[in-house]
Scaffold this active site. Structure first.
Site, PDB file in Angstrom:
ATOM      1  N   LYS A 188       0.852  -1.200   0.000  1.00  0.00           N
ATOM      2  CA  LYS A 188       0.000   0.000   0.000  1.00  0.00           C
ATOM      3  C   LYS A 188       0.882   1.242   0.000  1.00  0.00           C
ATOM      4  O   LYS A 188       1.541   1.549   0.986  1.00  0.00           O
ATOM      5  CB  LYS A 188      -0.903   0.037   1.229  1.00  0.00           C
ATOM      6  CG  LYS A 188      -1.980   1.119   1.062  1.00  0.00           C
ATOM      7  CD  LYS A 188      -2.601   1.588   2.341  1.00  0.00           C
ATOM      8  CE  LYS A 188      -1.791   2.639   3.037  1.00  0.00           C
ATOM      9  NZ  LYS A 188      -1.710   3.925   2.328  1.00  0.00           N
ATOM     10  N   GLU A 262      10.304   0.869  10.280  1.00  0.00           N
ATOM     11  CA  GLU A 262      11.284   1.947  10.027  1.00  0.00           C
ATOM     12  C   GLU A 262      10.552   3.243  10.303  1.00  0.00           C
ATOM     13  O   GLU A 262       9.691   3.648   9.535  1.00  0.00           O
ATOM     14  CB  GLU A 262      11.731   1.943   8.553  1.00  0.00           C
ATOM     15  CG  GLU A 262      12.378   0.675   8.084  1.00  0.00           C
ATOM     16  CD  GLU A 262      13.804   0.542   8.557  1.00  0.00           C
ATOM     17  OE1 GLU A 262      14.322   1.477   9.199  1.00  0.00           O
ATOM     18  OE2 GLU A 262      14.380  -0.517   8.312  1.00  0.00           O
ATOM     19  N   CYS A 296      13.560  10.525   6.743  1.00  0.00           N
ATOM     20  CA  CYS A 296      13.497  10.029   8.122  1.00  0.00           C
ATOM     21  C   CYS A 296      14.852  10.121   8.819  1.00  0.00           C
ATOM     22  O   CYS A 296      14.927  10.345  10.017  1.00  0.00           O
ATOM     23  CB  CYS A 296      12.963   8.608   8.159  1.00  0.00           C
ATOM     24  SG  CYS A 296      13.806   7.522   7.009  1.00  0.00           S
ATOM     25  N   GLU A 390      10.204  15.560  15.529  1.00  0.00           N
ATOM     26  CA  GLU A 390      10.545  15.390  14.119  1.00  0.00           C
ATOM     27  C   GLU A 390       9.731  16.410  13.317  1.00  0.00           C
ATOM     28  O   GLU A 390       8.497  16.423  13.395  1.00  0.00           O
ATOM     29  CB  GLU A 390      10.205  13.966  13.663  1.00  0.00           C
ATOM     30  CG  GLU A 390      10.596  13.724  12.233  1.00  0.00           C
ATOM     31  CD  GLU A 390      10.346  12.291  11.771  1.00  0.00           C
ATOM     32  OE1 GLU A 390       9.257  11.757  12.030  1.00  0.00           O
ATOM     33  OE2 GLU A 390      11.250  11.722  11.140  1.00  0.00           O
TER      34      GLU A 390
END
Ligand code: NAI
Length: 760
Positions: A188, A262, A296, A390
């Site tokens: 997906k 992850e 990331c 983040e």
């Protein structure tokens, strides 16, 4: 007359737009259905996919519902046996995928830039070459699998959920190893960026991927959640936010499904006083102004030595001002569009919070629309939200430090542990820092380097599991099924019928190298065939917390060499041998013999599990170091209480972990007897802590403890409980099989990939 020199001085960039005509022709095929069982379904309920740079609709794609997810999983299931059986076909098909993608590189790159907003220079020169490299590399693994992983099997059907920042590259990272290992996939893509995945589906047809081997279902988080919940999925691989990673961890708890995550990061970018500052400034450009900072592992926290901070800051700000923000399709653009307006608002909001908390913002320029200029936030205190959250945009913070230990302290002051970049001309200093920083990937005098043959993945809240290289292949294979065994019964404090022979012995918990009474002061009778073997101390949450604290303090064990740990384990084997007769009252002699043999086995291994040097495309030695997790929780099997406990303790401590052990509830006495024997064998206090009691309650406390980095569990009855509890700090949970071997050792370490310049 104007001099040429003058023209060169003042000349602005001229736009160099890439043609979009081929991509627009392809988009005209929409609206798009789902790719299931080797063909596209008719379009269903549609949603818009937008070009963030121009704020227009690019295409309409189908929102897959539960029935579609089911159809895709069924198709993948049906295709799996034949696919796993034919390694030669897998190698051929993966190679064909690499070649077909290369032949359509320009179309893919343009489509990616239209959909995501990333500069064409990056999609063309970075994303696409890496995508085909991944398929070629993994075509090779399909060929070598039987030799290199002789006893491994594929998981079966893999559900793969990917984010929007590297849509096609993340697809390649997920699909290539899964297929090479013999799995079939249901992938997906992110709802913002599904288009290159749909183009990839067409490439699958061209490359001869058998129907059902690759299925692509578009949709939002609800589609992802349905895929995670589907019972026909054997493994979930996810890349995305830490929050969704935690949701997936809880949703899959106890389902026996393999999982790799992850997740996010807040990676430090450390500039030492002796660094090449110009190189480090360019490093920041690549660390956080690459891909709009939507990376990331972006080095979003600059930590710079105070002695050079002023000079570095000046050079960085002046370099930042030269970055061009704008049309992603323009080949001279450095920073493209942010993926969507919600993400832009999130970035702006976090920056505003950072400024309100005292940061000084330096900004470049950006056009109107879904664009964000490069931003440097200076004078950021550790408490500033921008130092810990983040941001996922082109925003970098700057903090200073005085000494290397202070740099490490700041670098590790985050819940994440994905990557780190260290800049120093002194390799001794840089490598020493690399050893101390908590990160799955460390780049020395470099940043954001990736390769199909370099393991990538995080520690702590950045998730677990590795992608790439041999380590990434292992994540798509299963080798040993987890142990099956009896669940613990209930603990009945009284009565214990039948008195033991001789003097009653008092067993205690073993914490911090000393025998301790249980916090609650209670014990229960341990019976065998209605005869009381003894009383076991009834440990509770407080005892577990004390044990974790003791293990935390015993960090010297982790720093010891493998050779030193081997010596201690050999000594332990001697001690066990010496105590055979005492142990024989608690467990059969055959189990004692097997326990001594197992101790010798892991003593032999303690100095032999090496890391690797991976062969990558660039001028680096890429080290895959095997590092201890730190503090581990071990939940032992009910059966064979001595051997069961040692089966987890030995590989864990051989690799340098300190452990908190929950022994068999039916008979914890043999494990408790181990305590003083460990002390007598020079195992330092705190390295092994043993807390007996109600297994479910103790295991739950261990799983929820933030200072426990990983769990190994040979007790199936608590699998669901501990997997759900472990979501808090995203500790990996390994379900241990019965037995011994290299796999046990590999489960007790995590990989740190270190890129060291070599021959550049
Ligand atoms: P997200 O984690 O929500 O989305 C990633 C993928 O997960 C998408 O395909 C999404 O449809 C799917 N998803 C969402 N909810 C799900 C659920 N409950 N079950 C299964 N799948 C689900 O990330 P999002 O919202 O796109 O971005 C939010 C923030 O996450 C970003 O600002 C950034 O901080 C972080 N992020 C981190 C990424 C990374 O590579 N580490 C990538 C993307 C975002």
């Amino acid at each position: 007359m104007t001099q040429i020199a003058e023209i060169l001085e003042t000349m602005a960039y001229g736009p160099a737009p890439e043609s979009t005509s081929a991509a627009r022709d392809w988009l005209a095929r929409g609206p798009f259905g789902l790719f299931i069982g080797g063909s596209f379904t008719a379009p269903g309920t549609l949603f818009d996919v937008r070009d963030p740079a121009r704020d227009v609709v690019l295409a309409q794609v189908t929102q897959a519902g539960a029935a579609d997810v089911d159809a895709a999983v069924q198709a993948a299931r049906a295709a799996h046996p034949a696919w796993e059986a034919d390694a030669a076909l897998r190698a051929r098909v993966l190679y064909a995928l690499a070649r077909q993608i290369q032949k359509r590189e320009r179309l893919f790159a343009v489509l990616e830039s239209l959909d995501n907003g990333k500069p064409i220079r990056e999609s063309r020169d970075i994303d696409l070459p890496l995508v085909s490299r991944h398929f070629t590399h993994h075509a090779g693994w399909a060929t070598l699998l039987a030799d290199e992983f002789p006893n491994a099997r594929a998981h079966g059907v893999c559900g793969q959920i990917i984010p929007w920042n590297f849509p096609l590259l993340m697809l390649a990272w997920k699909v290539a190893p899964a297929l090479a290992a013999g799995n079939t996939v249901v992938l997906k893509p992110a709802e913002d960026t599904p288009l290159t995945a749909l183009l990839f589906a067409e490439i699958c047809l061209e490359a001869g991927v058998p129907p059902g081997v690759v299925n692509i279902i578009t949709g939002d988080g609800a589609t992802g959640a349905a895929l995670v919940a589907h019972d026909g999925v054997d493994k979930i691989a996810f890349t995305g936010s830490t929050e969704v990673g935690q949701i997936i961890r809880r949703a899959t708890a106890g389902k026996g499904r393999a999982l790799t995550l992850e997740l996010g990061g807040k990676s430090p970018f450390i500039v030492m006083g002796d660094a090449d500052l110009d190189a480090a400034v360019e490093g920041v450009v690549d660390a956080v102004w690459f891909n709009q900072g939507e990376v990331c592992c972006a080095g979003t926290r600059i930590l710079v030595a105070e002695s050079v901070a002023e000079m570095f800051r000046k050079r960085l700000i002046s370099r930042m001002k030269t970055l061009r923000v704008g049309d992603p399709l323009d080949k001279s653009t450095d920073i493209g569009a942010i993926v969507n307006t919600a993400q832009l608002a999130r970035i702006r909001d976090l920056v505003a919070q950072g400024v309100a908390a005292g940061a000084v913002a330096h900004e470049g320029t950006a056009p109107e629309g879904c664009f964000c200029p490069p931003i440097l936030l200076d004078q950021v205190s550790p408490a500033n939200p921008c130092a810990s959250e983040e941001i996922f945009g082109p925003v970098v913070t700057l903090q200073t430090f005085r000494t290397p230990p202070e740099a490490i302290e700041l670098a590790n002051a985050t819940r994440y542990g994905l990557a780190a970049s260290i800049w120093s001309e002194n390799l001794t200093v840089a490598m020493d820092m690399a050893a101390q920083v908590k990160a799955g990937v460390v780049w020395i005098n470099a940043t954001n380097m990736f390769d199909a043959n370099a393991p990538f993945g995080g520690m702590r809240a950045s998730g677990f599991g590795r992608e790439g290289a041999r380590e990434g292949m292992a994540a798509y294979l299963r080798k040993n099924d987890a142990a099956q065994g009896a669940a613990p019964g209930t603990i009945d404090p009284l009565p214990g019928t039948g008195a033991p022979e001789g003097l009653d012995r008092t067993h205690k918990l073993y914490i911090g190298g000393a025998q301790k009474r249980a916090d609650g002061g209670a014990s229960w009778s341990v019976l065998r065939d209605d005869t009381r073997l003894g009383h076991a101390p009834l440990g509770n949450r407080k005892d577990i917390r004390n044990a974790v604290e003791a293990a935390h303090k015993a960090s010297g064990w982790t720093r010891m060499s493998g050779h030193q740990r081997a010596q201690v384990l050999y000594f332990l084997a001697e001690t066990l041998d010496h105590h055979r007769d005492g142990l024989a009252a608690l467990v059969p002699m055959a189990e004692i013999d097997a326990s001594i043999a197992r101790t010798l086995y892991y003593a032999a291994w303690a100095d032999k599990l090496s890391g690797a040097v991976h062969n990558t495309q660039s001028a680096h030695v890429t080290l895959a170091m095997r590092e201890a997790f730190g503090v581990m929780g071990l939940i032992c099997a009910e059966e064979a209480p001595l051997l069961g406990a040692l089966s987890l303790i030995l590989p864990a401590i051989a690799m340098g972990n300190r452990v908190v052990v929950v022994p068999s509830q039916a008979n914890p006495l043999a494990a408790l007897e181990l305590g003083p024997m460990l002390g007598a064998s020079d195992v330092p206090g705190g390295v092994v802590n043993i807390v007996s009691g109600p297994v479910a309650e103790l295991a739950k406390t261990l799983a929820g403890h933030d200072d426990v980095a990983a769990l190994a569990c040979a007790q199936p009855s608590v699998a669901q409980l501990i997997e759900a509890e472990s979501a808090g700090n995203l500790k990996p949970v390994w379900h241990a099989p019965t037995g011994q071997g290299r796999d046990w050792l590999e489960a007790m370490v995590q990989i740190k990939t270190i890129w060291v310049p070599y021959g550049a």
